[in-house]
Structure formats: C-alpha cells, structure tokens
Design a protein around this motif. Structure first.
Motif, PDB file in Angstrom:
ATOM      1  N   ARG A   7      78.320  39.496 -51.586  1.00  0.00           N
ATOM      2  CA  ARG A   7      78.409  38.883 -52.910  1.00  0.00           C
ATOM      3  C   ARG A   7      79.522  37.842 -52.936  1.00  0.00           C
ATOM      4  O   ARG A   7      80.483  37.907 -52.159  1.00  0.00           O
ATOM      5  N   VAL A   8      79.393  36.909 -53.852  1.00  0.00           N
ATOM      6  CA  VAL A   8      80.407  35.890 -54.076  1.00  0.00           C
ATOM      7  C   VAL A   8      80.684  35.805 -55.576  1.00  0.00           C
ATOM      8  O   VAL A   8      79.770  35.985 -56.389  1.00  0.00           O
ATOM      9  N   ARG A   9      81.944  35.568 -55.903  1.00  0.00           N
ATOM     10  CA  ARG A   9      82.299  35.319 -57.293  1.00  0.00           C
ATOM     11  C   ARG A   9      83.373  34.239 -57.336  1.00  0.00           C
ATOM     12  O   ARG A   9      84.094  34.021 -56.350  1.00  0.00           O
ATOM     13  N   VAL A  10      83.473  33.573 -58.480  1.00  0.00           N
ATOM     14  CA  VAL A  10      84.477  32.527 -58.684  1.00  0.00           C
ATOM     15  C   VAL A  10      85.383  32.955 -59.822  1.00  0.00           C
ATOM     16  O   VAL A  10      84.907  33.259 -60.925  1.00  0.00           O
ATOM     17  N   ARG A  11      86.697  32.991 -59.523  1.00  0.00           N
ATOM     18  CA  ARG A  11      87.657  33.321 -60.576  1.00  0.00           C
ATOM     19  C   ARG A  11      88.438  32.058 -60.940  1.00  0.00           C
ATOM     20  O   ARG A  11      88.748  31.230 -60.068  1.00  0.00           O
ATOM     21  N   ARG A  59      79.417  32.959 -44.956  1.00  0.00           N
ATOM     22  CA  ARG A  59      80.333  32.201 -45.797  1.00  0.00           C
ATOM     23  C   ARG A  59      79.654  30.975 -46.368  1.00  0.00           C
ATOM     24  O   ARG A  59      79.764  30.702 -47.573  1.00  0.00           O
ATOM     25  N   ASP A  60      78.949  30.241 -45.533  1.00  0.00           N
ATOM     26  CA  ASP A  60      78.286  29.035 -46.026  1.00  0.00           C
ATOM     27  C   ASP A  60      77.215  29.375 -47.054  1.00  0.00           C
ATOM     28  O   ASP A  60      77.066  28.688 -48.081  1.00  0.00           O
ATOM     29  N   ARG A  61      76.458  30.455 -46.782  1.00  0.00           N
ATOM     30  CA  ARG A  61      75.409  30.833 -47.740  1.00  0.00           C
ATOM     31  C   ARG A  61      76.006  31.293 -49.073  1.00  0.00           C
ATOM     32  O   ARG A  61      75.465  31.025 -50.151  1.00  0.00           O
ATOM     33  N   LEU A  62      77.138  31.970 -49.000  1.00  0.00           N
ATOM     34  CA  LEU A  62      77.778  32.439 -50.227  1.00  0.00           C
ATOM     35  C   LEU A  62      78.298  31.267 -51.054  1.00  0.00           C
ATOM     36  O   LEU A  62      78.140  31.222 -52.282  1.00  0.00           O
ATOM     37  N   LEU A  63      78.942  30.286 -50.389  1.00  0.00           N
ATOM     38  CA  LEU A  63      79.456  29.140 -51.139  1.00  0.00           C
ATOM     39  C   LEU A  63      78.329  28.312 -51.718  1.00  0.00           C
ATOM     40  O   LEU A  63      78.446  27.762 -52.821  1.00  0.00           O
ATOM     41  N   GLU A  64      77.222  28.220 -50.973  1.00  0.00           N
ATOM     42  CA  GLU A  64      76.084  27.481 -51.501  1.00  0.00           C
ATOM     43  C   GLU A  64      75.559  28.142 -52.774  1.00  0.00           C
ATOM     44  O   GLU A  64      75.285  27.470 -53.776  1.00  0.00           O
TER      45      GLU A  64
END
Length: 997
Positions: A350-354, A478-483
């Motif tokens: 999972r990815v999240r932006v704070r 990492r690349d897939r998460l940032l995308e």
C-alpha cells in the motif's frame, strides 16, 4: 426505644431501690405513723414491678396468639406503624395489661390508701401516647428475652384524703419471654418462603432439589425411556414440601413432625416409581432403600430437599467436552477455496501520502458587507490555486510505513466566499469576498509492504528477487506505488493543492504485485496438519453451565484459539522472503477464519439465551437471568435457629397438597369452604412443535415456514412406528413423507455436484456412487436422517475412494473430499427452498401426540400400552440445539419454568425454655387470617387494631437440562404447560377475616 430508656440500667436500679416519697409534715414534729408509710410505699413499688412483669408475660402470650402483622384502617390502627406493626401492637398490649394489673394491686394498708397507676386512655386518640410510654427491645446474650421500659408509673399513698407519699418512676426490667425472637423468626421464615431464587430460601432449595430429578429424567428420556414430562407438577409439589420442611428447620430448629411423616409417605408412594422412572437402576435402588429406612414414621433431614438420584446419574456439575471439531473442517474447506486470494493479500503493498500544511501569509482582496435589509439564503466557497516548487522538510515516516518520495510546494490559494441574499419577494442580491492565502505544503509518499494476515516481522529481502521459485518478491513495487498513489491522483502539485484547501490526501492505495504461480501448491500442504491440530482443541465445561447459558463454550473456544494463535501460526522472527511470509499468512488466515466462525456461533448461542426470555414469561425478572441465578444459587441455605431456644412447629395443613381440602381435612379451614393449599405451574420452554429458534441457532436462513431435515425425518420415523399399528388417516404422514423426500433429493444432488467439481468420473458413474451409498438406508425417514447427520456423506466418500483410487491417492485429496461432501450437504439443508415445510412437520407431530392418547395417557388410539406410547412420543424432536459451528452442535438444551404459590390455613410455633420435661410450653405464636381487636378505652367493646395474616409462599425458578446431541433431544411431550387445580390462587379466593377476639 425512647430517650429515657437509654438511661444506664444500673442507675435505674439504684433509683428503684432508693425510692423517694413526699412525706406530710405537721407542726408537732414527725408523725409516729410515718415509718408505716415508707414500708407501704416500698411494698407498693415491689408489687407494681411484679404486676408489670406479669402484664408483659400476659401481653406477650396474647400478642403471639393473635399477632398484628398489618395495621387496621381505623383510628386505633392509625397509631400502629406499618413497619413495626407487631412491636407497636405488643407495646399497646403491655400498656393495657399493665394498667389492669396495677388497678388490682391498689390497696389500703392500716389507715393509708395506696395506688399504682399509668395515665389513662380516655379516647382512641390517646393510643399513640400510650404506645410511646412503652419501649421494648431484645435482651439477653441470645436475644431471647424482652427488655421493657415503662414511662410514667405513679405510686401514691393517702390518709384521710391527704397525700402522704408520692413518687413517679420509669421502671425498666427484663422478662424471660422470647416473643420478639419468635416473631422475627416467623417473619424471616415468611420472607425466605417468598425470596428471589438468587437468595437463600424456598426457591433456591426447590431449584437444588429439582436439578437432579430433572437431569435424571431428562437423560432417561434422551436414552429412550418412556418419560412424557421431564418435570411434572407431582415432582414440584413433593419437592416443595421437602424444601418447606427444610426451611422450617433452618428458621426454628425443627420442622412439623406430621409434615415429615406425610412427606415420607408421599415419597414412598410416588417418588420411587415416578421421580426417576427407570432413569437409573441404582437410583431406584437408593430411593427404595430410603423408603424402607424412613417408612411412614420419620424421614431424615438429609432426605428432605435433595433426592440424590444415584452416583451414575448425570449431574449439572459433570463436565462436558466441547471441541472445535467440524468448525475446523469448514474453515479448512473455505481456506483451500480462497488460498489464492489470501496469497494475493501479501503481494498487495500500500501507499499513502501525508501532508504537513502551514499558512505563511494572508491577504484580503475583496470585502463584502451584509446587504441592508437582506436575509442570507445560501453561501458557497470556490478556490483557485497556484503551485510552485520549493525546498522543505517532509513529515517523518511512522507506524511501520517507510519513505518512498517527498515533495515540497508553495500553494497560493484564492478563497472566494459567495453569498446570496433575499431583500424582498422580488429583489435579491449576491456579494462576494476573496482572501488570498499563501501556504507551505510538505508531502511524504510512504509505503507499507507488511500486509496480509501474517504477523508483522522483518523480511530478509523485499525489493530483490529471491525465495522459492526465484520469486519476484516486491521488485519494482516502489515505482508502481508512486504511480498509483501520486501520479494517478494529479501528481505532487495536484495533491498539494488538495491539501492546501483542506481536502484529505492520505487514503491508502493498494497495488497488486506479481507472485510465483506455484506458490499456492507450496503453501497448501500446511493446512492439513494445522486443521487436525486446531480440530483437536477442546475444553471442558460443566453441563449445567451450558444448560443455564452461563457458559458459552463457542466463545471460550474462540478465546482459546486467540490465545494460541502465535503458537499455531508459528511465524519466524524474520521471513526469508515475501513468499515465505505469504505461506505463513495462509496459516494465519485459516486460524483467524476458525476464530471468526466460532465467534459467530457464540453470538448465536447468546441469541439462544434470549430465546429463553421469549419462551418463558417470568414474574421475577428476565427468564434468562432467573435461569442463571437459579443455577448459581441452587440449594443455598443458611440457618436462623439458635441452640438457646427450642421451638415446635405445628402447621395446618401439615403437607401442602395441590388437591382441594376442606374443614374435614384441615380443621383450620372454615366449615363449608374448600381450598387449595398449594398451586403449581410448570412450563417447558422448547417442546413441540419444532420452533424457529432451532433454525436461528444453527445459523440457517430464518425462514418462518420451514424447519430442519433432521427434525422432519425424526417426526416421520416416529409417525412410521405409529402407523405400523394404526390404520387411521394417513394424509398428514404422506404429506410429511413428500417433504422429506424432496429435501433428500436436494441433498443428493449437492453430493453429486461435489464429485463433479472434483472432476471425478462421468455423470453416470457419479450417480452410481451416490445412489449406491444411499441404498443402505431403506425408507424416506431413514435416508433423511442419514443425509442430516452426516452418515450419508461419509458413505459417499467411502464409495468414491473405492471407485477412483487413482484420482484420490493422496490423503490430502481424500481429506478435502470428505469435508467438501459433508459441508455441501450441510449448506444445502440450510437453503430455505430445500427445507421441509414447518407446518407439515408440526402438524404431523401434533397428530402423533393425539393418536398416542395424550390427555388420558392410555395410548389406546393406536393400540399401544401406556409405557410404549410414552417411549414412542419421547422420540419426537424437542429442545434447543447449542452449536459451536454450522451443521453440528454439542448439546441440546431445554428449560422448565416452575411457579409455586401456597398458603397455610394456620401456622403455629411453640417456643420452649429450659428442659422439656420440666418447663411446659411457654409461648405459642400463631399466623392465620384473623382480625385483631383490643378494648383500648375500657368501655367493654373491642376496637379493631389490625390484622393477623396467613403465612404464604411464592417461589419461581427456571431449571435447565443439557443432553448430548441426538435426534430427539429432551423435553416434555403432551402437556407442556401444566397447571395444578386452583392455579393461580392458593387458599381462599379472597381475604376472609373473622370476628375480633
């Protein structure tokens, strides 16, 4: 007690010995007769005290024979306290008796006239003052004496009309009478006869006596004995009398001897043949010996209240083993079917932006003032943003998330607020105001690859290839998460703009990473051994705890698995790879699935307890609460008697019977009237017909018009046994046969579908296997029972293994097939469309009872003897299944609500002091319906003071029985709501007072 009564009694004694008087003095010196006045006054003091003591003894005897327990609604009665009616009436009796006795001792001595008096009662309004002049309290080391304080005693000597001696005193003394003790004991006895089941008293004793009887008879019925009613009013009446006798002994140190003899006779006549009724041969032998030992003369105290059904009979305290069992199988079946989904979870980081947002500058561009005379109708806000790069410091990662990327931006926000105003009906206006804000926004994109059901642990390699099958781990994640988490959501500029205007940006986004194709085959073998280990987990719970819903075994099992989760999963300190963690996650998901199923079953058991409230309408609280409290406090005792006072109990009637009695039977009952000394009601909570609650507890669809194949097949089997000797109308049985046959077809087809899913054989060979397995059960009912209890699924499995040994060569495949067959049958039986119609099942069950002759117990309708008819009827399904998992249960519970009401026409207690061969009975306390009157004002007519009332009893309890799982369960057949003659009113229909005495 008055304040004057609190004067130290030693000082009072001195004042009584040194009595002062007023002596007349003449001009010629002391009168030579003065010493005779002193002697007369001393003698008067002594005699007045004797008279007062005698008055107290007389008043105590009369107060005991005619106690006032409730004040009358009269002028005199108004002076009597509701809370202390007996004590106040006793004080009044003492005062009246004291005045009468003092009047008799007034006398003339030589030429001196003497008198001892208390203030008179000129009218009924003086009654309260008279009562206040007498203070009473218990005295002596054992409290069996009476301390009395008399206020306002006047002694006077006169000569020729002149007062030559005078004194006023407030004497206090102790009289050897146990009147207060006896009254207190009777009152406490009365309270215990009416106490809540959770407190020591009759209800608790009856509960303790009923439990072994109900369990012995319940298990006898479960094992096929001819038990129609597990709990009967005959049992309740007998055990109530035993409990009342025990309560008498607890309160008074003795019980009515006639009552004990009648109880022994009743026990000898009915208990041996009826209380356990073939439940246990050893129990019958024990009761027979009890009868021979007691005869009709006496019965030992140990035999009153708890009739021990024998060492081999089941007891509520006996342990019951409850295991995870088939719940583990169901979870295994579902885990195998969903293993790919479980593995994918571990490969779904999972990815999240704070965002950290700060306002740097604020400038108002446009102002708007309220419109004069206008009303604000609406308001809305629009934003315009401009984003510029800048240098900054992002927030720190936390909570196991790790840094992926960070961005810093300056965002210029123009915030415009638009307001609409209404000035008049035809006129409106709009204003706008704008504020420019400069904000610093720092963004942090962070990832979480510790996902899935496996416990969080470090992974030796995450972003490099490795592990079994040279797996990809999370290479390129990492690349897939940032995308997915940044670019697809407007990039860093878009996210900064959203954060600047207060919109949330931290919603996690998951990304599916590739995993090795062979991973499922590598992880699946772990499930077999784990299933067997989990399946074997069990615990012991008292059977009575289950029957009273005090223990929820399913919840205890869920808690035990939760406690052992780490041990069962066996996760390492560090995972070798993501694939390794995924394999451990499969084990974790399986254990969690078992726990979740058990928790749902635990909720269903709780709902079963709530069904007790729906089934029984109790008067002392929630039926479930009464059931639990009754089990907890069953048989609780506690003695009130003391060694210092012997009492003899004499009751009328001596034995509280449910039959109507009259004056010829019980002399205390007025002539021409018949009464029921005891009335009893007992209701079976879950008897026939089969109820909806069974379906709800099994976790099935709660269709109101259907019931289980198990119940339908059992009723059909009983119907077939009746039909074998009866040639009456068969329409109901034929309709039920059609219902069971239809459901059998549904389950048969489900078994075929499992073989097809496993790709075993052809349509023809699969039908041959299934039909061949089912052919061993002849008849629709027998086949339905086999399809319901799992025997048919096991038979199909055996035939399939024999038919396709190559395809089922691995034990894992054979095991999975056995579970799939069992649960396919279970799930199909739960479908509303497949289940038998409840009205047909219940209608046939009711018809069976009718044919068996219930109402007269003869069984003549179908030509069966009474015992055979009862055995057949006992096979009808009854009770409430308690389940740890779908398709199975560990006990069948049933409950009986018992309500008891009774009254004594006359209840007497004789108190004896000293050796019984030296001192005659001293005081007899009698409770009966009677109006109590006293001549208070001395006019020769009795004024109504209050009422004596009968001793009555009211008890309620709920008793539960739990038997192992079986087709018929446990419960009453025939009359499930049994009411004795006279219910619900014992004794006379209304209060009947007699003339004052």
């Amino acid at each position: 007690m008055t304040d004057r009564a609190r004067v130290p009694f030693a000082l009072i004694g001195v004042l009584l010995l040194v009595t002062s008087g007023t002596v007349a003095v003449t001009q010629h010196g002391p009168d030579p007769e003065e010493p005779s006045v002193d002697r007369a006054m001393d003698r008067l003091t002594a005699e007045s005290h004797t008279a007062l003591r005698a008055a107290v003894r007389k008043a105590a005897r009369n107060a005991a024979r005619r106690p006032v327990v409730r004040p009358a609604n009269t002028t005199v009665g108004d002076a009597i306290s509701e809370e202390r009616a007996f004590e106040d009436a006793l004080r009044l009796r003492i005062y009246l008796a004291a005045r009468a006795n003092l009047a008799e001792i007034s006398d003339g001595r030589r030429d001196v006239d003497l008198s001892a008096t208390l203030p008179g009662i000129d009218d009924e309004g003086d009654v309260g003052a008279a009562i206040e002049r007498i203070a009473i309290d218990r005295a002596g080391p054992d409290g069996n004496r009476l301390r009395v304080h008399v206020e306002g005693l006047r002694l006077e000597a006169t000569r020729n009309g002149n007062v030559v001696g005078k004194t006023r005193s407030d004497p206090a003394f102790v009289v050897d009478t146990p009147v207060l003790t006896v009254h207190d004991r009777v009152q406490r006895f009365d309270e215990r006869l009416n106490a809540y089941v959770g407190q020591p008293g009759l209800a608790s004793r009856v509960t303790g006596a009923l439990y072994p009887v109900a369990w012995a008879r319940g298990y006898a019925q479960y094992r096929g004995g001819p038990i129609e009613n597990v709990v009967s009013n005959r049992h309740v009446a007998l055990l109530t009398n035993a409990a009342v006798l025990r309560e008498q002994r607890a309160a008074f140190g003795a019980s009515d001897p006639v009552g004990r003899r009648v109880f022994a006779a009743t026990l000898a006549e009915t208990a041996v043949t009826d209380l356990v009724s073939q439940a246990d041969s050893k129990a019958l032998d024990r009761l027979t010996r009890l009868r021979e030992r007691t005869g009709l003369d006496r019965v030992g105290d140990e035999a009153l209240g708890r009739l021990d059904p024998g060492p081999d009979a089941p007891r509520p305290s006996d342990p019951m083993t409850v295991g995870v069992g088939e719940t583990a199988d169901l979870a295994y079946l579902r885990a195998v079917r969903t293993i790919n989904e479980t593995l994918d979870e571990t490969y779904r980081p999972r990815v999240r932006v704070r965002a950290d947002v700060r306002t740097v500058d604020r400038e108002r561009i446009d102002r708007h003032d309220p419109v004069p005379g206008g009303d604000l109708e609406s308001e809305r806000t629009v934003y315009d943003t401009t984003v510029r790069n800048r240098s900054g410091t992002p927030p720190e990662s936390a909570d196991g998330w790790h840094h992926l990327a960070d961005y810093s931006r300056t965002v210029i926000v123009e915030k415009t607020t638009i307001r609409d105003w209404e000035i008049s009906e035809n006129e409106s206006a709009t204003t706008a105001g704008t504020v420019r804000l400069q904000k610093a926004v720092d963004l942090l994109a962070e990832g979480d690859h510790v996902v899935g059901p496996a416990p969080p642990r470090p992974v030796a390699s995450v972003h490099e290839r490795g592990g079994p099958f040279d797996g990809p781990n999370l290479v390129g994640a990492r690349d897939r998460l940032l995308e997915a988490g940044v670019e697809a959501r407007g990039g860093a500029d878009g996210l900064a703009s959203l954060a600047a205007i207060g919109r949330p940006v931290d919603r996690p986004v998951a990304v599916q990473a590739p995993r090795p194709a062979a991973l499922a085959a590598w992880a699946r073998p772990d499930l077999g051994p784990l299933r067997r280990e989990v399946r074997a987990i069990s615990l012991e719970v008292p059977r009575g705890e289950v029957a009273s819903f005090r223990t929820n075994a399913a919840r205890l099992l869920a808690e035990r698995l939760t406690d052992r989760r780490a041990e069962l999963i066996d996760a390492p300190e560090t995972y070798r790879s993501i694939a390794h963690r995924a394999r451990v996650g499969v084990r974790a998901a399986y254990v969690d699935r078992v726990v979740a199923i058990l928790e749902r079953r635990a909720d269903a058991v709780d709902r079963g307890g709530e069904q007790v409230d729906d089934a029984l309408d109790t008067t002392t609280g929630s039926a479930k609460t009464v059931l639990a409290d009754a089990y907890e406090s069953r048989g609780s005792t506690g003695s009130l008697a003391s060694d210092g006072l012997r009492m003899v109990v004499d009751t009328s009637p001596s034995y509280l019977t449910v039959q109507a009695v009259g004056h010829d039977d019980v002399q205390a009952i007025p002539a021409g009237r018949r009464e029921h000394p005891l009335v009893v009601r007992n209701r079976n909570g879950f008897g026939l017909p089969v109820g909806d609650v069974v379906e709800a507890l099994l976790g099935f669809l709660e269709g109101r018009e259907t019931t289980t194949l198990r119940s339908a097949a059992q009723v059909l089997a009983v119907s077939d046994s009746v039909e074998a000797v009866a040639s009456s109308e068969r329409a109901s049985a034929d309709a039920l046969r059609g219902e069971v046959s239809r459901t059998n077809g549904w389950v048969r087809n489900a078994l075929l579908a499992v073989l097809q899913r496993e790709d075993l054989g052809t349509d023809r060979s699969r039908r041959t296997v299934v039909d061949g397995a089912l052919s061993q059960w002849n008849g629709t009912a027998a086949r339905g029972a086999a399809l319901a209890n799992g025997d048919a699924a096991r038979a199909v499995h055996e035939r399939a293994v024999d038919r396709w040994p190559g395809e089922l060569s691995r034990s894992l495949d054979r095991e999975r097939l056995a579970i799939a067959l069992r649960f396919a049958a279970s799930e199909t039986r739960s479908l509303d469309a497949a289940k038998p119609t409840k009205s047909v099942v219940n209608g046939t069950a009711t018809e069976i009872e009718s044919r068996l002759g219930y109402g007269d117990g003869s069984g003549k309708t179908v030509g069966l003897g009474e015992t055979r008819a009862a055995s057949v009827a006992a096979r009808l399904p009854k009770g409430l299944p308690v389940v740890p998992g779908p398709g199975t249960w560990y006990a069948t519970v049933n409950v009986w609500q018992v309500q008891i009401r009774g009254t004594y026409a006359r209840f007497a207690v004789r108190a004896r002091r000293g050796a019984p061969d030296v001192v005659p009975p001293d005081l007899t306390y009698v409770r009966e319906n009677r109006t109590v009157g006293l001549d208070v004002d001395g006019d020769g007519d009795r004024e109504t003071v209050g009422h004596n009332e009968r001793i009555g009893l009211t008890a309620e309890t709920v008793v539960g029985v739990a038997v192992p799982p079986g087709p018929q369960g446990v419960g009453d057949v025939g009359e499930v709501d049994e009411q004795s003659p006279g219910w619900p009113t014992p004794g006379p229909a209304a209060h009947n007072g007699t003339s004052a005495r």
